[in-house]
Write a protein that holds these residues in place. Structure first.
Motif, mmCIF file in Angstrom:
data_model
loop_
_atom_site.group_PDB
_atom_site.id
_atom_site.type_symbol
_atom_site.label_atom_id
_atom_site.label_comp_id
_atom_site.label_asym_id
_atom_site.label_seq_id
_atom_site.Cartn_x
_atom_site.Cartn_y
_atom_site.Cartn_z
ATOM 1 N N SER A 152 10.706 -20.936 -19.388
ATOM 2 C CA SER A 152 9.489 -20.356 -19.948
ATOM 3 C C SER A 152 8.938 -19.240 -19.078
ATOM 4 C CB SER A 152 8.420 -21.437 -20.132
ATOM 5 O OG SER A 152 8.892 -22.456 -20.969
ATOM 6 N N VAL A 153 9.158 -19.334 -17.778
ATOM 7 C CA VAL A 153 8.656 -18.294 -16.884
ATOM 8 C C VAL A 153 9.621 -17.099 -16.872
ATOM 9 C CG1 VAL A 153 7.966 -17.778 -14.505
ATOM 10 C CG2 VAL A 153 7.394 -19.971 -15.497
ATOM 11 N N GLY A 154 10.848 -17.322 -17.298
ATOM 12 C CA GLY A 154 11.790 -16.213 -17.358
ATOM 13 C C GLY A 154 12.463 -15.919 -16.036
ATOM 14 N N PHE A 239 3.317 -21.156 -19.035
ATOM 15 C CA PHE A 239 2.743 -19.920 -19.578
ATOM 16 C C PHE A 239 1.677 -19.378 -18.629
ATOM 17 C CE2 PHE A 239 -0.489 -18.041 -22.608
ATOM 18 C CZ PHE A 239 0.167 -16.815 -22.714
ATOM 19 N N LYS A 242 3.472 -17.851 -15.703
ATOM 20 C CA LYS A 242 4.065 -16.553 -16.023
ATOM 21 C C LYS A 242 2.991 -15.468 -15.914
ATOM 22 C CE LYS A 242 6.983 -13.569 -17.890
ATOM 23 N NZ LYS A 242 7.952 -12.905 -16.998
ATOM 24 N N LYS A 243 1.818 -15.737 -16.469
ATOM 25 C CA LYS A 243 0.729 -14.753 -16.381
ATOM 26 C C LYS A 243 0.298 -14.560 -14.933
ATOM 27 C CE LYS A 243 -2.028 -16.854 -19.288
ATOM 28 N NZ LYS A 243 -3.300 -17.081 -19.989
ATOM 29 N N TRP A 330 -4.392 -9.752 -17.644
ATOM 30 C CA TRP A 330 -3.347 -10.770 -17.824
ATOM 31 C C TRP A 330 -3.907 -12.079 -18.377
ATOM 32 C CZ3 TRP A 330 1.547 -9.786 -18.220
ATOM 33 C CH2 TRP A 330 2.046 -8.599 -17.669
ATOM 34 N N VAL A 421 18.662 -14.397 -17.768
ATOM 35 C CA VAL A 421 17.475 -13.542 -17.842
ATOM 36 C C VAL A 421 17.342 -12.739 -16.548
ATOM 37 C CG1 VAL A 421 15.872 -15.325 -17.011
ATOM 38 C CG2 VAL A 421 15.014 -13.501 -18.480
ATOM 39 N N SER A 423 19.018 -9.832 -16.131
ATOM 40 C CA SER A 423 20.151 -8.883 -16.144
ATOM 41 C C SER A 423 20.761 -8.666 -14.769
ATOM 42 C CB SER A 423 19.712 -7.530 -16.728
ATOM 43 O OG SER A 423 19.278 -7.680 -18.045
ATOM 44 N N GLN B 15 5.541 -5.989 -25.107
ATOM 45 C CA GLN B 15 5.343 -6.923 -24.002
ATOM 46 C C GLN B 15 4.119 -7.787 -24.286
ATOM 47 O OE1 GLN B 15 4.419 -5.210 -20.105
ATOM 48 N NE2 GLN B 15 5.498 -6.872 -19.085
ATOM 49 N N PRO B 17 1.975 -11.478 -23.213
ATOM 50 C CA PRO B 17 1.927 -12.481 -22.136
ATOM 51 C C PRO B 17 2.951 -13.572 -22.479
ATOM 52 C CG PRO B 17 -0.259 -12.153 -23.116
ATOM 53 C CD PRO B 17 0.721 -11.432 -23.990
ATOM 54 N N GLY B 18 3.860 -13.846 -21.572
ATOM 55 C CA GLY B 18 4.894 -14.845 -21.846
ATOM 56 C C GLY B 18 6.217 -14.253 -22.282
ATOM 57 N N SER B 19 6.284 -12.933 -22.495
ATOM 58 C CA SER B 19 7.591 -12.312 -22.740
ATOM 59 C C SER B 19 8.443 -12.483 -21.490
ATOM 60 C CB SER B 19 7.439 -10.810 -23.028
ATOM 61 O OG SER B 19 6.824 -10.602 -24.270
ATOM 62 N N CYS B 20 9.737 -12.732 -21.682
ATOM 63 C CA CYS B 20 10.621 -12.913 -20.514
ATOM 64 C C CYS B 20 11.734 -11.863 -20.454
ATOM 65 C CB CYS B 20 11.279 -14.290 -20.553
ATOM 66 S SG CYS B 20 10.133 -15.636 -20.343
ATOM 67 N N ASP B 21 12.168 -11.392 -21.596
ATOM 68 C CA ASP B 21 13.357 -10.532 -21.631
ATOM 69 C C ASP B 21 13.001 -9.083 -21.945
ATOM 70 O OD1 ASP B 21 14.106 -13.397 -22.994
ATOM 71 O OD2 ASP B 21 15.675 -12.709 -21.622
ATOM 72 N N GLU B 22 11.710 -8.734 -21.763
ATOM 73 C CA GLU B 22 11.307 -7.385 -22.156
ATOM 74 C C GLU B 22 11.904 -6.325 -21.226
ATOM 75 O OE1 GLU B 22 9.539 -9.468 -20.497
ATOM 76 O OE2 GLU B 22 7.864 -8.591 -19.392
ATOM 77 N N ARG B 23 12.042 -6.629 -19.940
ATOM 78 C CA ARG B 23 12.630 -5.639 -19.031
ATOM 79 C C ARG B 23 14.125 -5.492 -19.289
ATOM 80 N NH1 ARG B 23 8.896 -8.331 -16.276
ATOM 81 N NH2 ARG B 23 7.159 -7.165 -15.391
ATOM 82 N N ASP B 24 14.766 -6.595 -19.639
ATOM 83 C CA ASP B 24 16.190 -6.541 -19.980
ATOM 84 C C ASP B 24 16.390 -5.689 -21.227
ATOM 85 O OD1 ASP B 24 17.118 -8.901 -18.082
ATOM 86 O OD2 ASP B 24 15.358 -9.595 -19.159
ATOM 87 N N TRP B 39 2.263 -2.500 -24.607
ATOM 88 C CA TRP B 39 1.419 -3.648 -24.266
ATOM 89 C C TRP B 39 0.859 -4.305 -25.525
ATOM 90 C CZ3 TRP B 39 0.834 -6.659 -20.328
ATOM 91 C CH2 TRP B 39 -0.350 -7.380 -20.120
ATOM 92 N N HIS B 40 0.837 -5.619 -25.521
ATOM 93 C CA HIS B 40 0.435 -6.372 -26.724
ATOM 94 C C HIS B 40 -0.980 -6.063 -27.203
ATOM 95 C CE1 HIS B 40 -2.248 -9.353 -24.664
ATOM 96 N NE2 HIS B 40 -1.620 -8.842 -23.629
ATOM 97 N N PHE B 57 8.610 -16.362 -24.387
ATOM 98 C CA PHE B 57 7.745 -17.398 -24.946
ATOM 99 C C PHE B 57 6.352 -16.789 -25.105
ATOM 100 C CE2 PHE B 57 11.272 -19.410 -22.927
ATOM 101 C CZ PHE B 57 11.573 -20.526 -23.690
ATOM 102 N N TYR B 59 2.755 -15.882 -25.602
ATOM 103 C CA TYR B 59 1.575 -16.772 -25.581
ATOM 104 C C TYR B 59 1.989 -18.229 -25.365
ATOM 105 C CZ TYR B 59 -0.599 -12.575 -27.426
ATOM 106 O OH TYR B 59 -1.021 -11.277 -27.591
ATOM 107 N N GLY B 60 3.066 -18.415 -24.624
ATOM 108 C CA GLY B 60 3.524 -19.760 -24.313
ATOM 109 C C GLY B 60 4.202 -20.458 -25.484
#
Lengths: 717, 224
Positions: A152-154, A239, A242-243, A330, A421, A423, B15, B17-24, B39-40, B57, B59-60
């Motif tokens: 979830s944190v990536g 979540f 992550k923020k 955030w 995740v 890359s 992007q 909050p909770g995005s994980c693969d956006e940079r990829d 930005w969202h 994920f 917003y989680g």
């Protein structure tokens, strides 16, 4: 507050008297709560600190050593790699999903607290035998918790290890390691500085979860009433983490912070007082400013809550608004809760009322340190393992070993984790002996975590040496040269002489191995009191190691890659059966001691393997570990999907199933092996060919090997 | 530039909050065109010619995967952009968001085995005529990682013409209806898939088969 209340919080009567002595009066409730945590084993390392001081902590590539939230090494061109391993054993034994999840959360925060972006997680797990329903439950839920949080944190989960042994039945181990990436000049320390600067708490609000986690749960043996301790286990919210991670890194990117620290064990108490101690300043904190989940929390509860996903930073007064703006962007709560003073005291206020006033030094630095009283045990500490393998024919022994829970494929575990995740993942689990991640400067790092507790139980000194060598061997097979290591010392109750002996000997082994490899220990963690009603766990020093390789295109692989390649056993391999996986399956008692290792010869072999891998001269490289030589060959067959024709005397069980450091199964054209033989011992044992493993007295198809190796899948049905 | 990319095309990668693969996803897009994070909380798509809703994920994923992100300010603009014919790609969580937003048919349910699975899978290109697969050959197999816990595609009344990608035999671990891995909308400008093409754009990390999705979009973006 009285002595008896102090004892209920985990302090000794002597320690209570020491507190009264240092502050010149009896502590009130807030103060006693703070002392009971800061003077706990978990926070103060009071039984291990003297030993830890014997470990080497210097090295040419060291950037941050022990004492900061995580250590770091230089990987070139201005980049540093931060890493640390930490335990979350007792919470996981009591509530495996949340215990393991918050273990990951805690180690991630340690890494981004120094300004590094977490890029990899590895985990080291120990459970009782999977024949036990409780062990299967712990395994299933701990793995799910690790996956839930890390995914979830990536952050990519790129490797790990798991062992199943009866002594972990009541006290499982969940150690998590995090690796982060940071530009050297962006590293931030945790020392509070600048009288008048503001203390900002940001992240989740504060609740009653995790109260007493570091003291009554983490610093005591497990027992029958552990279900009652479930409220001491924190609940994680990935979540929020992550923020918090993105928010913290943006605060640092914008240059808004003087210092940063995560809130872990002992919550606000330890994070704030350690920041004050390192900065040689005082802090004034108003608990009424702390955002709460429950309105009626007492000041002492606010000070010791272990609610997750919180950070503490110091900023100049003029930058408070900018800090809070980033937090708002955030969607992370941020509140000024205090400021830096020159008093060198922790002054705790509840609004206008002063509810605590303690010298920082007394709280952080004055905890009494205890000398261990080690004594080697007169009788064996551990029962012989249960006999589960009757076979004697080499083929059946091999299949039995491949299906052994300690050897079988970890795929059913690691497939529950996101390994890609970011890359950067050049080698995923089971592709190479170490994980390999690409670096922004065009190079790469190799990462490994290991520690076979049964070997340490046989011989704490040599077992610990082997744990270091094993990690370095994994790196060598990937083509990586070690830069530093972190360790988590998981042991029983150090107040018992035989446990003190295990701990002392193991730390001596770790130190000697590190010195022999010229490796610094960049930091780590100690987890003691790992005992249930039936005795202590195997002594388990878990070693996490980071190394570098210049070119990720030449990262090594475990699997055979080309029909017709010669297969060889390389290195100063002197296998023995006592203490091996096969001896365990046959129910043999643990030997009293392991054979001595020629560490210099092993180091030279690792260097030769590493150079050959980097030069692209080897098609595959795999170090010989649990299950011995034939098991390693079978693993290379399975990883590459190719068979092997062997010329081995499989009746010589010691040679084909014995264990010990220094052996590598490699495959390559014969010319490359002849070149390798100029540096280290190399014996050709066969050829990569076909769809089975075969030789005199041995035949098993790849499908049969794969079926045996897939034994763990049944645990997750 | 590989696969005939074009710098006159610009990708916008959302992007949350909770995005994980956006940079990829940003890295993958940047291999074939210009790319920028969006930005969202902003409605401005900054002139993007194509939008990627990335994995993670958002917003989680509380409430239900993708259910909250669908109401974000940036998604209001993306929905409008899609209705105007703009190219939109949803990957994993992004696919879930696009389904929640009604831009794609069907829904994503928990995997049959109810576990998160991360595995390299083969995908068969069912339709190579779309804006997202024009650089692929019909029937071509793409090796791409999939990683999710909520990826069982379900759309009982689906028009079979909308199926773009299918899991190769033995590769569908999530129990998707008819082994469907990726679908488009009827207009053909919105596409979602559970596997992650942005994690298959570099031989160093295992595969380059995902790049054709992005280069197809860049190609289609020029054609538009």
């Amino acid at each position: 507050m009285s002595r008896s209340e102090a004892v209920a919080l985990g302090l000794t009567e002597g320690e209570y008297d020491g507190i009264v002595d240092r502050i010149g009066r009896e502590p009130n409730q807030v103060e006693l709560a703070m002392f009971s945590l800061m003077w706990s084993e978990h926070c103060a390392y009071k039984h291990s600190k003297k030993l830890l001081r014997t470990l080497p902590v210097e090295g040419p590539r060291l950037v941050l050593g022990p004492g900061e939230n995580a250590g770091a090494v230089d990987v070139g061109d201005g980049w540093a790699v931060a890493f640390k391993v930490e335990s979350h054993n007792h919470p996981s034994a009591v509530e495996p999903f949340q215990g393991a999840a918050t273990g990951v959360g805690g180690i991630l925060r340690d890494v981004f607290a120094i300004g590094a972006r977490p890029i990899a997680v590895l985990d080291s797990l120990r459970f009782g035998e999977p024949t036990s329903e409780r062990s299967r439950y712990l395994l299933d839920h701990a793995v799910a918790g690790i996956g839930h949080y890390g995914n979830s944190v990536g952050v990519a989960n790129v490797g790990g290890e798991v062992y199943f042994e009866a002594p972990y039945e009541q006290n499982c181990l969940v150690n998590a390691m995090c690796v982060g990436l940071v530009e050297r000049e962006r590293l931030i320390r945790s020392a509070a500085a600048g009288v008048g600067n503001k203390l900002v708490l940001f992240g989740a609000s504060t609740g009653r979860d995790g109260i007493g986690g570091a003291s009554v749960l983490a610093s005591a043996e497990l027992g029958d009433a552990d279900a009652d301790k479930r409220p001491t286990v924190q609940i994680g919210d990935p979540f929020e983490e992550k923020k918090l991670l993105e928010c913290s890194l943006e605060l640092l990117d914008r240059g808004l912070l003087v210092a940063l620290q995560d809130l872990g064990a002992a919550g606000l108490t330890s994070s704030s007082s350690e920041m004050a101690s390192k900065g040689e300043v005082g802090l004034r904190i108003d608990v009424r400013q702390v955002p709460l989940r429950e309105a009626d929390m007492e000041p002492f509860e606010i000070m010791v809550s272990e609610s997750q996903e919180r950070m503490l930073c110091v900023c100049e007064p003029g930058r408070v608004d900018a800090v809070l703006e980033v937090c708002a962007r955030w969607e992370v709560g941020g509140t000024v809760i205090g400021e830096i003073t020159d008093t060198r005291r922790m002054e705790i206020f509840d609004g206008d009322e002063r509810v605590g006033d303690i010298p920082v030094e007394a709280l952080v630095d004055d905890c009494p340190l205890y000398d261990l009283e080690p004594a080697a045990p007169a009788a064996p500490l551990y029962d012989a393992p249960a006999r589960t393998l009757e076979a004697t024919a080499a083929r059946d022994v091999l299949l039995g070993l491949l299906a052994s829970p300690n050897v079988a494929s970890r795929r059913p575990l690691f497939e529950q984790y996101d390994s890609v995740v970011g890359s950067r993942t050049v080698r995923r689990p089971e592709q190479a002996d170490a994980a390999v991640l690409a670096m922004p400067n065009g190079g790469a790092i190799g990462i490994s975590i290991d520690g076979n507790g049964r070997r340490v139980a046989c011989d704490p000194y040599r077992g610990a040496v082997e744990a270091v060598l094993e990690c370095a061997a994994n790196l060598a097979c990937a083509g990586a040269e070690p830069l530093g290591l972190t360790n988590c010392l998981n042991f029983g109750n150090p107040e018992k002489p035989h446990i003190a002996w295990q701990l002392t000997e193991a730390v001596r082994g770790l130190g000697d191995a590190c010195r022999a490899l010229d490796l610094p220990v960049v930091g780590g963690n100690v987890s003691l009191y790992n005992e249930g009603g039936e005795g202590p766990i195997y002594p388990t020093p878990v070693v996490g190691m980071v190394g570098e390789l210049p070119d990720p295109l030449h990262a090594g692989r475990t699997g055979f890659a080309r029909e017709g390649d010669a297969i060889a056993i390389a290195g100063p391999f002197a296998p023995a059966l006592p203490g091996s996986e096969l001896a365990k399956l046959r129910g043999e008692p643990l030997p009293d001691g392991l054979p001595e290792t020629d560490v210099a010869a092993v180091r030279a072999a690792q260097a030769a393997i590493r150079d050959a891998v980097r030069g692209g001269r080897l098609s595959s490289a795999h170090d010989v570990a649990e299950g011995g030589l034939l098991t390693a060959v079978a693993e290379s067959c399975l990883a590459g999907g190719l068979g092997a024709e062997l010329e081995l005397d499989v009746a010589d069980e010691e040679r084909v199933f014995g264990e010990g450091p220094g052996g590598f199964v490699v495959s390559a054209p014969e010319a490359a092996l002849r070149e390798l033989a100029e540096r280290i011992p190399v014996t050709i044992i066969g050829t990569v060919r076909g769809e089975s493993i075969r030789g005199p007295g041995l035949h098993a198809s790849l499908d049969e090997l794969r079926a045996a190796h897939g034994a763990l899948a049944a645990l997750f049905d | 530039m590989p696969h005939g990319g074009d710098r006159s095309v610009k990708f916008g990668v959302l992007q949350f909050p909770g995005s994980c693969d956006e940079r990829d996803a940003l890295l993958a897009c940047a291999k074939v065109a210009d790319a920028e994070l969006l930005w969202h909380g902003d409605r401005d798509l900054k002139g993007a010619d194509a939008i990627v809703v990335p994995g993670g994920f958002s917003y989680g994923d509380y409430l239900r995967a993708g259910a909250i992100a669908r109401f974000s300010p940036v998604m209001e603009s993306v929905i409008e952009f899609a209705h105007d014919g703009g190219l939109v790609l949803g990957i994993c969580n992004g696919f879930q968001v696009l389904c929640e937003a009604g831009l794609l048919p069907g829904a994503l349910l928990p995997n049959v085995e109810r576990r998160f699975v991360c595995r390299q899978v083969d995908l068969e290109v069912v339709d190579a005529e779309t804006a997202f697969t024009n650089r692929c050959a019909p029937g071509e197999l793409l090796s791409i990682p999939a990683k999710h816990q909520t990826g069982r595609f379900y759309a009982p009344d689906l028009d079979p013409d909308l199926v773009v990608l299918r899991y190769a035999t033995g590769h569908c671990f999530n129990g998707s209806q008819d082994e469907i891995a990726g679908v488009r909308n009827a207009a053909g400008n919105v596409f979602g898939l559970m596997p992650h093409p942005e994690h298959a754009v570099d031989p160093l990390t295992g595969s380059v088969d995902g790049l054709s999705i992005f280069s197809s979009m860049a190609h289609a973006g020029v054609a538009v």
